[in-house]
Design a protein around this motif. Structure first.
Motif, PDB file in Angstrom:
ATOM      1  N   PRO A   9       9.625 -26.132 -25.597  1.00  0.00           N
ATOM      2  CA  PRO A   9       8.499 -25.030 -25.701  1.00  0.00           C
ATOM      3  C   PRO A   9       8.940 -23.993 -26.414  1.00  0.00           C
ATOM      4  CG  PRO A   9       9.706 -25.021 -23.437  1.00  0.00           C
ATOM      5  CD  PRO A   9      10.306 -26.402 -24.223  1.00  0.00           C
ATOM      6  N   SER A  10       8.087 -23.039 -26.445  1.00  0.00           N
ATOM      7  CA  SER A  10       8.417 -21.845 -27.475  1.00  0.00           C
ATOM      8  C   SER A  10       9.469 -20.860 -26.504  1.00  0.00           C
ATOM      9  CB  SER A  10       7.100 -21.035 -27.719  1.00  0.00           C
ATOM     10  OG  SER A  10       6.380 -21.432 -28.647  1.00  0.00           O
ATOM     11  N   GLY A  11      10.475 -20.334 -26.979  1.00  0.00           N
ATOM     12  CA  GLY A  11      11.290 -19.529 -26.365  1.00  0.00           C
ATOM     13  C   GLY A  11      10.854 -18.197 -26.228  1.00  0.00           C
ATOM     14  N   ARG A  12      11.791 -17.561 -25.365  1.00  0.00           N
ATOM     15  CA  ARG A  12      11.206 -16.214 -25.205  1.00  0.00           C
ATOM     16  C   ARG A  12      12.457 -15.350 -25.716  1.00  0.00           C
ATOM     17  NH1 ARG A  12      14.421 -12.619 -22.018  1.00  0.00           N
ATOM     18  NH2 ARG A  12      15.684 -13.854 -20.442  1.00  0.00           N
ATOM     19  N   PRO A  13      11.970 -14.034 -26.303  1.00  0.00           N
ATOM     20  CA  PRO A  13      12.883 -13.197 -27.037  1.00  0.00           C
ATOM     21  C   PRO A  13      14.034 -12.527 -26.027  1.00  0.00           C
ATOM     22  CG  PRO A  13      10.688 -12.427 -27.578  1.00  0.00           C
ATOM     23  CD  PRO A  13      10.318 -13.428 -26.419  1.00  0.00           C
ATOM     24  N   TYR A  14      15.009 -12.171 -26.387  1.00  0.00           N
ATOM     25  CA  TYR A  14      16.150 -11.602 -25.766  1.00  0.00           C
ATOM     26  C   TYR A  14      16.968 -10.840 -26.433  1.00  0.00           C
ATOM     27  CZ  TYR A  14      19.223 -15.131 -28.266  1.00  0.00           C
ATOM     28  OH  TYR A  14      19.653 -15.721 -29.211  1.00  0.00           O
ATOM     29  N   ASP A  15      17.764  -9.788 -25.859  1.00  0.00           N
ATOM     30  CA  ASP A  15      18.803  -9.050 -26.498  1.00  0.00           C
ATOM     31  C   ASP A  15      20.199  -9.745 -26.319  1.00  0.00           C
ATOM     32  OD1 ASP A  15      20.711  -6.689 -26.129  1.00  0.00           O
ATOM     33  OD2 ASP A  15      18.940  -5.923 -27.071  1.00  0.00           O
ATOM     34  N   ASP A  16      20.913  -9.519 -27.140  1.00  0.00           N
ATOM     35  CA  ASP A  16      22.275 -10.049 -27.182  1.00  0.00           C
ATOM     36  C   ASP A  16      23.089  -9.523 -26.053  1.00  0.00           C
ATOM     37  OD1 ASP A  16      22.032 -11.509 -29.513  1.00  0.00           O
ATOM     38  OD2 ASP A  16      23.021 -10.423 -30.737  1.00  0.00           O
ATOM     39  N   ALA A  17      22.736  -8.420 -25.477  1.00  0.00           N
ATOM     40  CA  ALA A  17      23.363  -7.979 -24.420  1.00  0.00           C
ATOM     41  C   ALA A  17      23.266  -8.638 -23.155  1.00  0.00           C
ATOM     42  CB  ALA A  17      23.100  -6.407 -24.246  1.00  0.00           C
ATOM     43  N   GLU A  18      22.176  -9.474 -23.170  1.00  0.00           N
ATOM     44  CA  GLU A  18      22.133 -10.375 -21.957  1.00  0.00           C
ATOM     45  C   GLU A  18      22.806 -11.603 -21.945  1.00  0.00           C
ATOM     46  OE1 GLU A  18      17.507 -10.613 -20.784  1.00  0.00           O
ATOM     47  OE2 GLU A  18      17.598 -10.166 -23.008  1.00  0.00           O
ATOM     48  N   LEU A  19      23.366 -11.827 -23.104  1.00  0.00           N
ATOM     49  CA  LEU A  19      24.098 -13.137 -23.311  1.00  0.00           C
ATOM     50  C   LEU A  19      25.665 -13.140 -22.470  1.00  0.00           C
ATOM     51  CD1 LEU A  19      23.494 -14.039 -26.941  1.00  0.00           C
ATOM     52  CD2 LEU A  19      22.540 -15.181 -24.758  1.00  0.00           C
TER      53      LEU A  19
ATOM     54  N   ARG B 265      21.727 -25.067 -30.231  1.00  0.00           N
ATOM     55  CA  ARG B 265      22.578 -23.657 -30.022  1.00  0.00           C
ATOM     56  C   ARG B 265      22.413 -23.327 -28.401  1.00  0.00           C
ATOM     57  NH1 ARG B 265      23.554 -21.764 -35.119  1.00  0.00           N
ATOM     58  NH2 ARG B 265      24.127 -19.611 -34.655  1.00  0.00           N
ATOM     59  N   ILE B 266      23.340 -23.632 -27.837  1.00  0.00           N
ATOM     60  CA  ILE B 266      23.505 -23.452 -26.318  1.00  0.00           C
ATOM     61  C   ILE B 266      24.034 -22.192 -26.015  1.00  0.00           C
ATOM     62  CG2 ILE B 266      24.238 -24.630 -24.131  1.00  0.00           C
ATOM     63  CD1 ILE B 266      24.967 -27.000 -26.234  1.00  0.00           C
ATOM     64  N   ALA B 267      23.449 -21.487 -24.823  1.00  0.00           N
ATOM     65  CA  ALA B 267      23.756 -20.114 -24.908  1.00  0.00           C
ATOM     66  C   ALA B 267      23.738 -20.055 -23.200  1.00  0.00           C
ATOM     67  CB  ALA B 267      22.812 -18.993 -25.333  1.00  0.00           C
ATOM     68  N   ASN B 268      24.443 -18.967 -22.705  1.00  0.00           N
ATOM     69  CA  ASN B 268      24.111 -18.355 -21.265  1.00  0.00           C
ATOM     70  C   ASN B 268      23.348 -17.188 -21.112  1.00  0.00           C
ATOM     71  OD1 ASN B 268      24.648 -17.350 -18.685  1.00  0.00           O
ATOM     72  ND2 ASN B 268      26.839 -17.418 -18.816  1.00  0.00           N
ATOM     73  N   LEU B 269      21.966 -17.071 -20.797  1.00  0.00           N
ATOM     74  CA  LEU B 269      21.161 -16.022 -20.827  1.00  0.00           C
ATOM     75  C   LEU B 269      21.148 -15.553 -19.570  1.00  0.00           C
ATOM     76  CD1 LEU B 269      19.614 -13.993 -22.301  1.00  0.00           C
ATOM     77  CD2 LEU B 269      17.576 -15.517 -21.920  1.00  0.00           C
ATOM     78  N   ALA B 270      21.744 -14.470 -19.071  1.00  0.00           N
ATOM     79  CA  ALA B 270      21.834 -13.852 -17.663  1.00  0.00           C
ATOM     80  C   ALA B 270      22.232 -14.829 -16.620  1.00  0.00           C
ATOM     81  CB  ALA B 270      20.349 -13.505 -17.435  1.00  0.00           C
ATOM     82  N   GLY B 271      23.164 -15.495 -17.023  1.00  0.00           N
ATOM     83  CA  GLY B 271      23.728 -16.697 -15.953  1.00  0.00           C
ATOM     84  C   GLY B 271      22.926 -17.936 -16.101  1.00  0.00           C
ATOM     85  N   ARG B 272      22.064 -17.992 -16.990  1.00  0.00           N
ATOM     86  CA  ARG B 272      21.164 -19.403 -16.947  1.00  0.00           C
ATOM     87  C   ARG B 272      21.540 -20.144 -18.464  1.00  0.00           C
ATOM     88  NH1 ARG B 272      17.745 -20.442 -13.053  1.00  0.00           N
ATOM     89  NH2 ARG B 272      16.564 -21.741 -14.113  1.00  0.00           N
ATOM     90  N   LEU B 273      21.446 -21.465 -18.021  1.00  0.00           N
ATOM     91  CA  LEU B 273      21.774 -22.303 -19.449  1.00  0.00           C
ATOM     92  C   LEU B 273      20.393 -22.178 -20.112  1.00  0.00           C
ATOM     93  CD1 LEU B 273      23.237 -24.462 -21.118  1.00  0.00           C
ATOM     94  CD2 LEU B 273      22.092 -26.254 -19.565  1.00  0.00           C
TER      95      LEU B 273
ATOM     96  N   GLU C 124      16.704 -25.664 -17.372  1.00  0.00           N
ATOM     97  CA  GLU C 124      16.240 -25.955 -16.078  1.00  0.00           C
ATOM     98  C   GLU C 124      14.511 -26.099 -16.140  1.00  0.00           C
ATOM     99  OE1 GLU C 124      17.328 -25.804 -11.384  1.00  0.00           O
ATOM    100  OE2 GLU C 124      16.894 -23.892 -12.388  1.00  0.00           O
ATOM    101  N   GLU C 125      13.993 -25.287 -16.657  1.00  0.00           N
ATOM    102  CA  GLU C 125      12.579 -25.124 -16.770  1.00  0.00           C
ATOM    103  C   GLU C 125      11.894 -26.229 -17.499  1.00  0.00           C
ATOM    104  OE1 GLU C 125      11.306 -21.552 -17.413  1.00  0.00           O
ATOM    105  OE2 GLU C 125      11.948 -20.565 -15.740  1.00  0.00           O
ATOM    106  N   ALA C 126      12.718 -26.532 -18.830  1.00  0.00           N
ATOM    107  CA  ALA C 126      12.104 -27.270 -19.778  1.00  0.00           C
ATOM    108  C   ALA C 126      12.391 -28.739 -19.379  1.00  0.00           C
ATOM    109  CB  ALA C 126      12.551 -26.920 -21.159  1.00  0.00           C
ATOM    110  N   SER C 127      13.362 -28.936 -18.760  1.00  0.00           N
ATOM    111  CA  SER C 127      13.801 -30.317 -18.460  1.00  0.00           C
ATOM    112  C   SER C 127      13.129 -30.653 -16.955  1.00  0.00           C
ATOM    113  CB  SER C 127      15.282 -30.321 -18.139  1.00  0.00           C
ATOM    114  OG  SER C 127      15.813 -29.979 -17.162  1.00  0.00           O
ATOM    115  N   ARG C 128      12.368 -29.681 -16.521  1.00  0.00           N
ATOM    116  CA  ARG C 128      11.764 -29.861 -15.073  1.00  0.00           C
ATOM    117  C   ARG C 128      12.855 -30.222 -14.011  1.00  0.00           C
ATOM    118  NH1 ARG C 128       5.882 -32.993 -16.759  1.00  0.00           N
ATOM    119  NH2 ARG C 128       5.199 -30.982 -18.065  1.00  0.00           N
ATOM    120  N   GLY C 129      13.817 -29.714 -14.238  1.00  0.00           N
ATOM    121  CA  GLY C 129      14.656 -29.748 -13.049  1.00  0.00           C
ATOM    122  C   GLY C 129      15.895 -31.206 -13.340  1.00  0.00           C
ATOM    123  N   GLN C 130      15.653 -31.697 -14.552  1.00  0.00           N
ATOM    124  CA  GLN C 130      16.651 -32.997 -14.581  1.00  0.00           C
ATOM    125  C   GLN C 130      18.007 -32.284 -14.893  1.00  0.00           C
ATOM    126  OE1 GLN C 130      15.653 -35.277 -17.935  1.00  0.00           O
ATOM    127  NE2 GLN C 130      17.387 -36.443 -17.885  1.00  0.00           N
ATOM    128  N   PHE C 131      17.906 -31.003 -15.342  1.00  0.00           N
ATOM    129  CA  PHE C 131      19.612 -30.511 -15.616  1.00  0.00           C
ATOM    130  C   PHE C 131      19.251 -29.083 -15.007  1.00  0.00           C
ATOM    131  CE2 PHE C 131      18.755 -33.355 -19.088  1.00  0.00           C
ATOM    132  CZ  PHE C 131      19.632 -34.105 -19.112  1.00  0.00           C
TER     133      PHE C 131
END
Length: 288
Positions: A53-63, A2-10, A22-29
């Motif tokens: 890794p574990s994800g962080r909570p977010y609000d739908d308004a950030e998507l 499930r792929i999303a755009n959170l505050a402009g980031r993949l 980007e963080e989970a892939s250590r810059g590969q993507f």
């Protein structure tokens, strides 16, 4: 996935929250939500072999829109028989195709500015292309799909149908008229990606409900017909058409007004939510 755009980031959305790619892939993507579709085989291979890794909570308004910068946006008209009937047209023998210009794309939650008094709703399943498709047979078409998302094809009917030559693409491309999201869901996450419930409600009143298996031209056929004319590129979008129940097909006609909330959902993917607010009025009168 499930792929999303959170505050402009993949990000990838998991049971624990949002994982920054980007963080989970250590810059590969990188962080660009659209660019990943040009790296689709490598990206899916990485995701399948990586313990996230574990994800962080977010609000739908950030998507934001999960594909904010598609190269091409295709939209299909009259692709459900009941909608063709309510619109006063015969069933098409070829998919009617138009576009929604890219600046109309927005995220899944927010305000919808109404530029006139005849703005209509159209719930749609949206296809995201993951691999270039050129002269692709319908039997092979699913191999070129990255995933599916929810879309709304908001339409200003006065602008869309202005005489003597209708302006479908303009009438459907005001800012905010193409919300998509909340996520792009890969096909393996869906029991049957060709048969999903789709619906729309306004202030809690259901106005559309159908199944995507009712499409006159199913997704593989759309890809076959479109790719016979031009190449479909990774990250391109296909709005596949809307079921019956739009405001312009009612007697009397019904259109959106400020203060209403539109909820659009598709089984297994999620929902969009727009609150209607006053917008800048437009005119269709010629000044020349």
């Amino acid at each position: 996935m499930r792929i999303a755009n959170l505050a402009g980031r993949l990000v990838l959305v998991t049971d624990t929250g949002a994982v920054d790619v980007e963080e989970a892939s250590r810059g590969q993507f990188g962080p660009d939500p659209t660019a990943i579709y040009r790296q689709w085989p490598d990206f899916t291979a990485w995701a399948a072999s990586t313990e996230l890794p574990s994800g962080r909570p977010y609000d739908d308004a950030e998507l934001g829109a999960p594909v904010p910068e598609p190269g091409q946006v295709f939209a299909i008209g009259l692709n459900y028989r009941a909608h063709a009937t309510e619109s006063g047209f015969d069933f098409p023998v070829e998919p009617p195709v138009f576009t929604k210009f890219r600046t109309s794309i927005t995220g899944p939650v927010g305000d919808l500015a109404l530029p006139g008094e005849t703005v209509d709703w159209e719930a749609e399943l949206v296809v995201v292309i993951g691999r270039e498709a050129r002269h692709v047979a319908a039997a092979d078409a699913w191999d070129h799909v990255a995933g599916l998302t929810v879309g709304q094809d908001y339409s200003e009917r006065t602008r869309q149908l202005v005489a003597p030559a209708p302006q479908f693409s303009l009438g459907k491309s005001f800012p905010g008229f193409a919300p998509i999201g909340p996520v792009v869901v890969t096909l393996d996450e869906l029991p049957d990606p060709a048969d999903l419930e789709i619906g729309c409600s306004i202030n809690g009143e259901q106005v559309q409900k159908a199944r995507t298996s009712d499409l006159i031209f199913p997704i593989p056929v759309l890809i076959e017909r479109l790719s016979a004319v031009l190449p479909l590129q990774p990250g391109d979008l296909i709005f596949t058409g809307t079921p019956s129940g739009v405001g312009g097909g009612r007697t009397p006609k019904r259109f959106l007004v400020p203060g209403e909330e539109v909820l659009t959902w598709i089984e297994g993917i999620g929902a969009l939510r727009q609150r209607c607010v006053p917008g800048t009025p437009h005119t269709t009168a010629s000044t020349s």
